[in-house]
Design a protein around this motif. Structure first.
Motif, PDB file in Angstrom:
ATOM      1  N   CYS A  66      44.455  45.665  35.175  1.00 45.02           N
ATOM      2  CA  CYS A  66      43.787  44.619  34.380  1.00 45.02           C
ATOM      3  C   CYS A  66      44.790  43.742  33.649  1.00 45.02           C
ATOM      4  O   CYS A  66      44.588  42.536  33.515  1.00 45.02           O
ATOM      5  N   LYS A  71      44.750  39.412  36.783  1.00 44.53           N
ATOM      6  CA  LYS A  71      44.712  38.039  36.260  1.00 44.53           C
ATOM      7  C   LYS A  71      44.818  36.990  37.358  1.00 44.53           C
ATOM      8  O   LYS A  71      44.269  35.902  37.227  1.00 44.53           O
ATOM      9  N   SER A  72      45.500  37.340  38.446  1.00 44.77           N
ATOM     10  CA  SER A  72      45.605  36.395  39.558  1.00 44.77           C
ATOM     11  C   SER A  72      44.735  36.801  40.753  1.00 44.77           C
ATOM     12  O   SER A  72      44.553  36.015  41.672  1.00 44.77           O
ATOM     13  N   THR A  76      37.923  35.494  35.858  1.00 45.63           N
ATOM     14  CA  THR A  76      37.692  36.064  34.531  1.00 45.63           C
ATOM     15  C   THR A  76      36.326  36.733  34.475  1.00 45.63           C
ATOM     16  O   THR A  76      36.190  37.828  33.924  1.00 45.63           O
TER      17      THR A  76
END
Length: 138
Positions: A66, A71-72, A76
């Motif tokens: 996480c 994140k990529s 979100t």
């Protein structure tokens, strides 16, 4: 689309489990605190201790994911949904633990006092461990 429109989905998220106070510390991770609670009880056999250790490892892997790759790799919104699922799995383990420990205490801590609850706890631990892997790798 305005910035507020791009976050509209956040209002549609399912509620996240609010853990009871007893598993909100000493560590920052709820799963780690559930693990501490179980290991500190001295009522688990070696097979359960091994499973609890594997649960902790997969929880740490999910949390590491996480904070880095996720994140990529996912949106979100998807990360929020996976986090809610993570807490749902943690809740299942906690509730199974509470049922087991309560039945064991009520049965005078006899080995045969909570056989069914022990089986359900073990299954909850395994489901959560596998679930943490799936949340990270799907």
């Amino acid at each position: 689309m305005s910035d507020s429109d791009s976050w509209r989905w956040i209002h549609d998220l399912p509620p996240k489990w609010t853990p009871p106070q007893e598993v909100c510390g000493p560590a920052a991770s709820v799963v780690t605190n559930i693990v501490i609670l179980m290991l500190a009880s001295d009522v688990l056999g070696n097979d359960a201790i091994e499973s609890v250790g594997e649960l902790q490892a997969e929880s740490a892997r999910f949390n590491r994911w996480c904070g880095s790759e996720a994140k990529s790799a996912v949106s979100t919104e998807e990360l929020f949904l996976r986090n809610i699922a993570y807490y749902g799995l943690a809740r299942c383990v906690y509730e199974a633990w509470m049922e087991f420990s309560t039945a064991l205490e009520e049965g005078g801590r006899r080995i045969d006092a909570a056989i069914e609850q022990r089986r359900m706890l073990y299954e909850a631990i395994v489901r959560a461990r596998v679930g943490f892997i799936e949340l990270r790798t799907r």
